[in-house]
Motif scaffolding. Structure first.
Motif, PDB file in Angstrom:
ATOM      1  N   GLY A 155      96.776  68.604  53.308  1.00  0.00           N
ATOM      2  CA  GLY A 155      97.304  69.367  53.699  1.00  0.00           C
ATOM      3  C   GLY A 155      98.268  68.313  54.900  1.00  0.00           C
ATOM      4  N   ALA A 156      99.440  69.643  55.878  1.00  0.00           N
ATOM      5  CA  ALA A 156     100.390  69.157  56.456  1.00  0.00           C
ATOM      6  C   ALA A 156      99.840  68.747  57.778  1.00  0.00           C
ATOM      7  CB  ALA A 156     101.032  70.063  56.870  1.00  0.00           C
ATOM      8  N   ARG A 157     100.501  67.013  58.374  1.00  0.00           N
ATOM      9  CA  ARG A 157     100.259  66.571  58.957  1.00  0.00           C
ATOM     10  C   ARG A 157     100.726  67.389  60.843  1.00  0.00           C
ATOM     11  NH1 ARG A 157     101.310  60.339  59.884  1.00  0.00           N
ATOM     12  NH2 ARG A 157      99.124  59.833  60.615  1.00  0.00           N
ATOM     13  N   TYR A 158      99.937  67.042  61.319  1.00  0.00           N
ATOM     14  CA  TYR A 158      99.929  67.683  62.586  1.00  0.00           C
ATOM     15  C   TYR A 158     100.531  66.902  63.030  1.00  0.00           C
ATOM     16  CZ  TYR A 158      97.840  71.770  62.280  1.00  0.00           C
ATOM     17  OH  TYR A 158      97.010  73.437  61.410  1.00  0.00           O
ATOM     18  N   LEU A 159     101.832  67.964  64.442  1.00  0.00           N
ATOM     19  CA  LEU A 159     102.992  66.610  65.336  1.00  0.00           C
ATOM     20  C   LEU A 159     102.671  66.870  66.698  1.00  0.00           C
ATOM     21  CD1 LEU A 159     105.864  66.801  63.448  1.00  0.00           C
ATOM     22  CD2 LEU A 159     104.039  65.230  62.961  1.00  0.00           C
ATOM     23  N   ILE A 160     102.679  66.209  67.291  1.00  0.00           N
ATOM     24  CA  ILE A 160     102.988  66.632  69.318  1.00  0.00           C
ATOM     25  C   ILE A 160     103.761  67.826  69.723  1.00  0.00           C
ATOM     26  CG2 ILE A 160     102.332  65.316  70.979  1.00  0.00           C
ATOM     27  CD1 ILE A 160     100.924  62.837  70.040  1.00  0.00           C
ATOM     28  N   GLN A 177      99.784  58.741  87.630  1.00  0.00           N
ATOM     29  CA  GLN A 177     100.447  59.665  87.224  1.00  0.00           C
ATOM     30  C   GLN A 177     101.986  58.761  87.235  1.00  0.00           C
ATOM     31  OE1 GLN A 177     101.633  62.777  86.200  1.00  0.00           O
ATOM     32  NE2 GLN A 177      99.102  62.659  86.312  1.00  0.00           N
ATOM     33  N   ASN A 178     101.649  57.250  88.098  1.00  0.00           N
ATOM     34  CA  ASN A 178     102.855  56.513  88.089  1.00  0.00           C
ATOM     35  C   ASN A 178     102.890  55.647  86.802  1.00  0.00           C
ATOM     36  OD1 ASN A 178     103.196  57.519  91.060  1.00  0.00           O
ATOM     37  ND2 ASN A 178     102.423  56.246  91.049  1.00  0.00           N
ATOM     38  N   LEU A 179     101.657  55.532  85.252  1.00  0.00           N
ATOM     39  CA  LEU A 179     102.344  54.851  85.071  1.00  0.00           C
ATOM     40  C   LEU A 179     102.766  55.451  83.385  1.00  0.00           C
ATOM     41  CD1 LEU A 179      98.730  53.086  84.721  1.00  0.00           C
ATOM     42  CD2 LEU A 179     100.359  51.823  85.264  1.00  0.00           C
ATOM     43  N   THR A 180     102.735  57.190  83.559  1.00  0.00           N
ATOM     44  CA  THR A 180     103.086  57.938  82.442  1.00  0.00           C
ATOM     45  C   THR A 180     104.225  57.286  81.954  1.00  0.00           C
ATOM     46  OG1 THR A 180     104.677  59.584  83.891  1.00  0.00           O
ATOM     47  CG2 THR A 180     102.015  59.773  83.244  1.00  0.00           C
ATOM     48  N   ASP A 181     105.450  56.620  82.415  1.00  0.00           N
ATOM     49  CA  ASP A 181     106.779  56.961  82.093  1.00  0.00           C
ATOM     50  C   ASP A 181     106.340  55.276  81.103  1.00  0.00           C
ATOM     51  OD1 ASP A 181     106.066  54.933  83.780  1.00  0.00           O
ATOM     52  OD2 ASP A 181     108.575  53.515  84.062  1.00  0.00           O
ATOM     53  N   LYS A 182     105.855  55.500  80.252  1.00  0.00           N
ATOM     54  CA  LYS A 182     105.485  54.260  79.041  1.00  0.00           C
ATOM     55  C   LYS A 182     104.155  54.784  78.137  1.00  0.00           C
ATOM     56  CE  LYS A 182     106.709  50.341  81.733  1.00  0.00           C
ATOM     57  NZ  LYS A 182     106.921  48.759  82.345  1.00  0.00           N
ATOM     58  N   THR A 183     104.376  56.298  78.231  1.00  0.00           N
ATOM     59  CA  THR A 183     102.881  56.260  77.355  1.00  0.00           C
ATOM     60  C   THR A 183     103.109  56.525  76.077  1.00  0.00           C
ATOM     61  OG1 THR A 183     101.825  58.346  76.782  1.00  0.00           O
ATOM     62  CG2 THR A 183     104.174  59.096  77.256  1.00  0.00           C
ATOM     63  N   PHE A 184     102.352  56.249  74.877  1.00  0.00           N
ATOM     64  CA  PHE A 184     102.545  55.915  73.998  1.00  0.00           C
ATOM     65  C   PHE A 184     102.579  57.804  72.548  1.00  0.00           C
ATOM     66  CE2 PHE A 184      99.673  51.729  74.224  1.00  0.00           C
ATOM     67  CZ  PHE A 184     100.844  50.984  74.380  1.00  0.00           C
ATOM     68  N   LEU A 185     102.081  58.237  73.683  1.00  0.00           N
ATOM     69  CA  LEU A 185     102.541  60.112  73.293  1.00  0.00           C
ATOM     70  C   LEU A 185     103.408  60.395  73.938  1.00  0.00           C
ATOM     71  CD1 LEU A 185      98.787  60.154  74.816  1.00  0.00           C
ATOM     72  CD2 LEU A 185      99.095  59.664  72.708  1.00  0.00           C
ATOM     73  N   LYS A 197      93.831  56.049  70.861  1.00  0.00           N
ATOM     74  CA  LYS A 197      92.525  55.379  72.446  1.00  0.00           C
ATOM     75  C   LYS A 197      93.512  53.879  72.122  1.00  0.00           C
ATOM     76  CE  LYS A 197      88.929  55.675  68.637  1.00  0.00           C
ATOM     77  NZ  LYS A 197      88.255  55.073  67.254  1.00  0.00           N
ATOM     78  N   SER A 198      94.753  53.440  72.080  1.00  0.00           N
ATOM     79  CA  SER A 198      95.793  52.954  72.596  1.00  0.00           C
ATOM     80  C   SER A 198      96.411  52.977  73.691  1.00  0.00           C
ATOM     81  CB  SER A 198      96.782  52.385  71.482  1.00  0.00           C
ATOM     82  OG  SER A 198      95.535  51.645  70.514  1.00  0.00           O
ATOM     83  N   GLU A 199      96.676  54.397  74.212  1.00  0.00           N
ATOM     84  CA  GLU A 199      97.171  55.360  75.042  1.00  0.00           C
ATOM     85  C   GLU A 199      95.790  54.641  76.367  1.00  0.00           C
ATOM     86  OE1 GLU A 199      99.390  57.208  77.583  1.00  0.00           O
ATOM     87  OE2 GLU A 199      99.754  56.301  76.217  1.00  0.00           O
ATOM     88  N   ARG A 200      94.357  55.435  76.093  1.00  0.00           N
ATOM     89  CA  ARG A 200      93.759  55.266  77.079  1.00  0.00           C
ATOM     90  C   ARG A 200      94.050  53.757  77.390  1.00  0.00           C
ATOM     91  NH1 ARG A 200      88.554  56.891  73.876  1.00  0.00           N
ATOM     92  NH2 ARG A 200      87.588  56.895  76.320  1.00  0.00           N
ATOM     93  N   GLU A 201      93.614  52.548  76.751  1.00  0.00           N
ATOM     94  CA  GLU A 201      93.586  51.313  76.632  1.00  0.00           C
ATOM     95  C   GLU A 201      94.660  51.070  77.690  1.00  0.00           C
ATOM     96  OE1 GLU A 201      93.457  49.363  73.043  1.00  0.00           O
ATOM     97  OE2 GLU A 201      90.928  50.005  72.740  1.00  0.00           O
ATOM     98  N   ARG A 202      96.130  51.466  77.360  1.00  0.00           N
ATOM     99  CA  ARG A 202      97.220  50.944  78.169  1.00  0.00           C
ATOM    100  C   ARG A 202      96.392  51.699  79.625  1.00  0.00           C
ATOM    101  NH1 ARG A 202     101.430  53.207  80.345  1.00  0.00           N
ATOM    102  NH2 ARG A 202     100.861  55.433  80.061  1.00  0.00           N
TER     103      ARG A 202
END
Length: 774
Positions: A155-160, A177-185, A197-202
Motif C-alpha cells: 500500500g501507500a507509504r505514510y509521510l510525516i 525543547q532546547n534540543l528540538t532544532d536538531k531533530t531527526f523527525l 528510535k534514533s530520535e529517542r536516543e538523540r
C-alpha cells in the motif's frame, strides 16, 4: 597441441564429474522431505520508487529465517560433506569433524515457519510506514528442491505531516525543547520506526550532556496519529512518559571526586578491602578538589588531575564521563577502570564520582625467542629480553629497556653473501604529558605522551665490515581521536660508525660508490613527523588507512653553515659530515569487505627523498627498498631495482641491498576464509625504487619519464594461519614483469614453465612472515 587438448578435456571432465557429485544432494533426502533453497519476495506496488522497493526487498529478505544451506557457484559443498559422512558415535574424531564442523545439516521446508515469516514481512513494512501492508506466500518445487515466494502488497507509504514536542513546566522538558532544532523527525519524510528510535536516543544523549545522568531513552514516547490528516499522512507527538521516574528528571552535579588507584576486586570479595561510600569516612589526600585514597603513595595525585575532567561543582555530562574513563585507560598503568556515581545530596541533586582503578603489574620481564627466514636466502634467530616499568617516577611514566642479539645465516642463493650478527640495546621513557616550555591542552580521550629514546646496535657482516649505530630521539605522540594520530620527533639523531672494514670488502666495492657509502660514517639529525588516519576499526564495508611521513635532516645546520657540497667540501661536526635532505613517504590502504569471509585489500606507496646542501646522496639507512615479504613478493628482499639496473651484472658470489631515493608500489590482495583459522589469498604486487641522481655503476637506476616501463610486477597465492594472537603467513609468488630484462621483453608470461625445476628455483619465491603484509 593435441596433448594440450587432452589435458583440457581431462580437467573439464573432472570438474564436470565433481559438479554432478556435489550438486546431487537431494538423493540423501528421506521420503517426503524437500530441500529448502531460499526465499524470494515480490513487491506489488506501482507508487513506490525503484530504489525504495529495492531497499525494502533487501531488508525483508535479510530478516527471513532460516537461511538456506550455503552455496558456491550453485553447489552446496558443506551439505555434500554432511551427507557423505557417517553418523559419528562420539562427539570427536574425523567423522564428527567432517559432518558437523566442515559439513552443514540440510535445511528442509519443514524447518521454515512461513506464517512467522509472513508476520515479519508485514510488521517490518508497517514499521517503515506501510501501514496497510498485506503479505501472502506460495511454494515452488522441483526435484525435491523448494523455494518459498512471498508476495507483499504494502500500500501507500505514510509521510510525516507534523512533529510536535509536547511542552510542560518541568526542568527536563525545558531542556528537551532546547534540543528540538536538531531533530531527526522531519516534515515530509516517511514514517520510520528506526528513525523514531534514533530520535529517542538523540534526546537521551542531549540530556546526558546537561546533567540528567539517570535519564533513559525509554522515558520518551512518540505517539503517531494517522487519523488527523488525510492522503496517507501521520502526525507525531513527542512527549515524556507519564510514569517517568522522578530520579530521571533531576539534573545532577558533581560533589566530590574520589580516586582509589589500588582497587582490587578480589580483596573486596574476600572482605579485606571495602570502598567507603560515606564521605565522612574518607581519609583525605586532596589535590585540586580530587580525593586520592593512596596510603602507600604509589601514584602522584597530579596524574589524576590531568586525566579527570570532573571537578567539584561541575554539571554532569557524558562527554567528560567518557573522556575521563578513556584517559585513565590510555595511561597504560591500570588494568581495570570502574566508575560509580553515588548520590550524596538528594535535595541539592549532587553525587560523588568514584573511580575504582585496578593497577596492572607495575613491572614485567619478558624473554622472546624468534626464528625467521626471508626471501633473500637468509635464516636466523633473535633473542630479546625486555623489561618494562609502568610507573617509573610514580606519574604513570613507562620505562622500557631491552637487549637483543640476532644472527642471520645464508642458506642458499649467492655464495659468500656472508652471515650477519646483530646485538644491541634500547631504552625508552614515555611520559603521559607534553613536556615543553609551552602549555599543551588536549581534549582528546587519549593522553598525549612525551617519548625519549636511546639505542645502540652492533652489526657484524662476517668477513666484510662492522657497523656501530647510536640513535636517540625526543618527541611527542598525541591523538586527536581514535582515527587521527600525530607523531612529532623534535630531534631524531643517528650516528653510524664503521669498523673492521676488511680488504675483501674494499676489493669487492672498488669502483662501486653505493657499496662504499654503506661503510661511511654517517651523522643524521633533524625533526621527523608522521600523521596517521584510519577508520579500519569501524564495522563498515569500506575502510581506509593513511600514513604520511616527513623527514627533514640537517636543514637548519646546513642553512647556518652555508653548506653546498657541489661548490665546496662537506661541512662536518666533530669531523663527521652531516646529512642534509628532505624525505616524504605516503602509505594509503583501502579495504573492502564483501561479506564476513571475503575481502579485498589494496595499498599504494609513494615516496621521495631529495639530497641537497651538504649531501649529494641520501644516507643508505634512510633510502627506500623494494622486494620481500611485505613489498613486491615475487622478488627477494631488497633486491629489486633501482630502476632497470640489472643485478646480474654484480660480481658473482656477492650480494648487497639495492636502495633508491624514489619509491612507487601498488598491491592488491583478495582474502577469503576457508575454515576457522585457515585463510587463503590471491595477490598481485607492482613497484620499484629509483635514484634521484645518475650512478655510473648502476645504469638505468635514475628516475626518468620512462619509469612506468621499469615497474616490476608479481603475483601469487598465500595461506594464512590466523590463531588470533599470531598470524603465520606463507606467500608463494612469481615475477610477471622483470624491469631489467630487455625493453619489449619484460613481461614473462611466455617464460612460465612450472614443469622446469630450474625455472621453479629461480622464479618461485616463498615468503614466510608473521602478520598480514598490509
Amino acid at each position: 597441441m593435441k596433448k594440450n587438448y587432452q589435458t583440457y578435456f581431462k580437467y573439464a571432465l573432472t570438474f564436470g564429474m565433481a559438479y554432478v557429485v556435489v550438486s546431487c544432494n537431494t538423493r540423501y533426502l528421506k521420503e517426503g522431505e524437500m530441500l529448502y533453497t531460499g526465499a524470494e519476495i515480490n513487491i506489488e506496488n506501482d507508487t513506490i520508487s525503484k530504489k525504495d522497493k529495492k531497499d525494502l526487498k533487501a531488508a525483508l529478505e535479510a530478516n527471513l529465517t532460516p537461511k538456506p544451506n550455503s552455496s558456491f557457484l550453485g553447489l552446496r559443498p558443506k551439505l555434500f560433506f554432511y551427507n557423505i559422512a557417517k553418523e559419528p558415535k562420539k562427539e570427536k574424531g574425523f567423522n564428527y569433524w567432517l559432518k558437523y564442523k566442515v559439513g552443514e545439516k540440510p535445511v528442509l521446508l519443514g524447518d521454515v515457519d512461513r506464517e512467522f515469516n509472513k508476520d515479519i514481512i508485514e510488521n517490518y513494512s508497517e514499521n517503515k510506514g506501510y501501514f496497510n501492508a498485506n503479505a501472502t506466500y506460495d511454494t515452488v518445487s522441483h526435484n525435491k528442491k523448494v523455494k518459498v515466494i512471498y508476495t507483499l502488497r504494502p500500500g501507500a507509504r505514510y509521510l510525516i505531516s507534523n512533529v510536535k514536542f509536547q511542552e510542560d513546566s518541568t526542568l527536563v522538558n525545558r531542556e528537551i525543547q532546547n534540543l528540538t532544532d536538531k531533530t531527526f523527525l522531519k516534515k515530509g519524510q516517511p514514517f520510520d520506526l528506526d528513525v523514531i528510535k534514533s530520535e529517542r536516543e538523540r534526546i537521551d544523549n542531549g540530556l546526558k550532556e546537561r546533567g540528567f545522568y539517570y535519564f533513559h531513552p525509554d522515558n520518551i514516547i512518540v505517539q503517531a496519529d494517522s487519523t488527523i490528516s488525510k492522503n496517507h499522512k501521520v502526525e507525531l507527538n513527542v512527549k515524556l512518559k507519564d510514569n517517568t521516574p522522578d530520579l530521571s528528571t533531576q539534573q545532577f552535579s558533581i560533589d566530590k571526586v574520589i580516586v582509589f588507584p589500588n582497587y582490587n576486586i578480589r580483596d573486596v570479595k574476600n572482605g579485606k578491602y571495602s570502598v567507603p561510600m560515606n564521605s565522612d569516612s574518607l581519609q583525605k589526600y586532596a589535590h585540586e578538589d580530587i580525593y586520592v585514597i593512596d596510603p602507600e603513595h604509589k601514584f602522584k595525585p597530579k596524574i589524576f588531575d590531568r586525566a579527570l575532567y570532573f571537578k567539584r561543582g561541575d554539571l554532569y555530562n557524558r562527554t567528560n564521563h567518557n573522556l575521563t574513563l578513556n584517559r585513565l585507560i590510555s595511561l597504560g598503568v591500570f588494568k581495570f577502570v570502574k566508575n560509580e556515581f553515588v548520590v550524596s545530596d538528594s535535595l541539592q541533586h549532587k553525587f560523588d564520582a568514584y573511580y575504582l582503578l585496578t593497577p596492572r603489574e607495575l613491572q614485567s620481564l619478558r624473554l622472546e625467542a624468534l626464528g625467521r627466514t626471508n626471501s633473500a636466502n637468509y635464516a636466523g634467530s633473535e633473542l630479546n629480553l625486555n623489561w618494562t616499568h609502568r610507573n617509573f617516577f610514580r606519574g604513570a611514566e613507562q620505562f622500557k629497556a631491552s637487549v637483543y642479539g640476532a644472527f642471520d645465516v645464508q642458506i642458499g642463493g649467492p655464495e659468500n653473501a656472508k652471515n650477519i650478527f646483530r646485538a644491541g640495546s634500547n631504552v625508552q621513557l614515555s611520559i603521559p604529558r607534553i613536556v615543553a616550555p609551552f602549555r599543551f591542552n588536549s581534549s582528546s580521550a587519549f593522553v598525549p605522551r612525551t617519548n625519549i629514546t636511546l639505542g645502540y646496535e652492533f652489526q657484524n657482516r662476517t668477513e666484510y665490515y662492522t657497523l656501530n649505530t647510536f640513535s636517540g630521539s625526543f618527541g611527542y605522540v598525541w591523538k586527536e581521536n581514535a582515527r587521527k594520530e600525530h607523531d612529532l620527533k623534535i630531534l631524531d639523531i643517528t650516528y653510524v660508525s664503521p669498523a673492521n672494514i676488511t680488504p675483501l670488502y674494499m676489493e669487492r666495492s672498488a669502483g662501486n660508490d653505493a657499496m662504499k657509502r654503506v661503510v661511511e660514517k654517517q651523522l643524521i639529525f633533524g625533526p621527523t613527523y608522521s600523521y596517521t588516519y584510519t577508520n579500519t576499526m569501524l564495522p563498515k564495508p569500506n575502510t581506509v588507512y593513511y600514513k604520511g611521513t616527513l623527514d627533514l635532516a640537517g636543514n637548519i645546520t646546513g642553512l647556518l653553515t652555508g653548506a653546498n657540497v657541489k661548490k665546496d667540501k662537506e661541512k662536518t661536526i666533530f669531523g663527521v659530515p652531516f646529512s642534509q635532505y628532505a624525505k616524504i613517504e605516503n602509505d594509503f590502504r583501502f579495504y573492502h569487505k564483501f561479506n564476513e569471509k571475503t575481502s579485498l585489500a589494496t595499498r599504494a606507496i609513494a615516496g621521495i627523498a631529495y639530497p641537497y646542501g651538504n649531501s649529494e646522496h641520501i644516507p643508505f639507512s634512510r633510502q627506500f627498498f623494494s622486494g620481500g615479504s611485505n613489498s613486491v613478493r615475487a622478488f627477494r628482499a631488497r633486491t629489486l631495482g633501482p630502476g632497470s639496473f640489472d643485478p646480474r651484472t654484480i660480481p658473482e658470489g656477492f650480494y648487497f641491498d639495492q636502495s633508491g631515493d624514489v619509491k612507487l608500489e601498488l598491491n592488491a590482495e583478495y582474502r577469503a576464509n576457508l575454515y576457522k583459522f585457515l585463510n587463503v589469498a590471491v595477490f598481485a604486487d607492482a613497484g620499484n625504487v629509483w635514484l634521484i641522481n645518475d650512478d655510473p655503476q648502476r645504469p638505468g637506476a635514475k628516475f626518468s619519464k620512462e619509469f612506468l616501463s621499469e615497474i616490476a610486477v608479481g603475483a601469487g597465492v598465500g595461506l594464512r594461519l590466523d590463531f588470533s594472537i599470531l598470524i603465520l603467513r606463507l606467500d608463494l609468488a612469481m615475477p610477471l614483469r622483470v624491469p631489467y630484462y630487455e625493453r619489449g621483453d619484460r613481461w614473462t608470461f611466455d617464460k612460465i614453465n612450472f614443469g622446469d625445476a630450474s625455472w621453479r628455483k629461480d622464479n618461485l619465491i616463498l615468503n614466510i612472515a608473521i602478520g598480514y603484509p598490509f
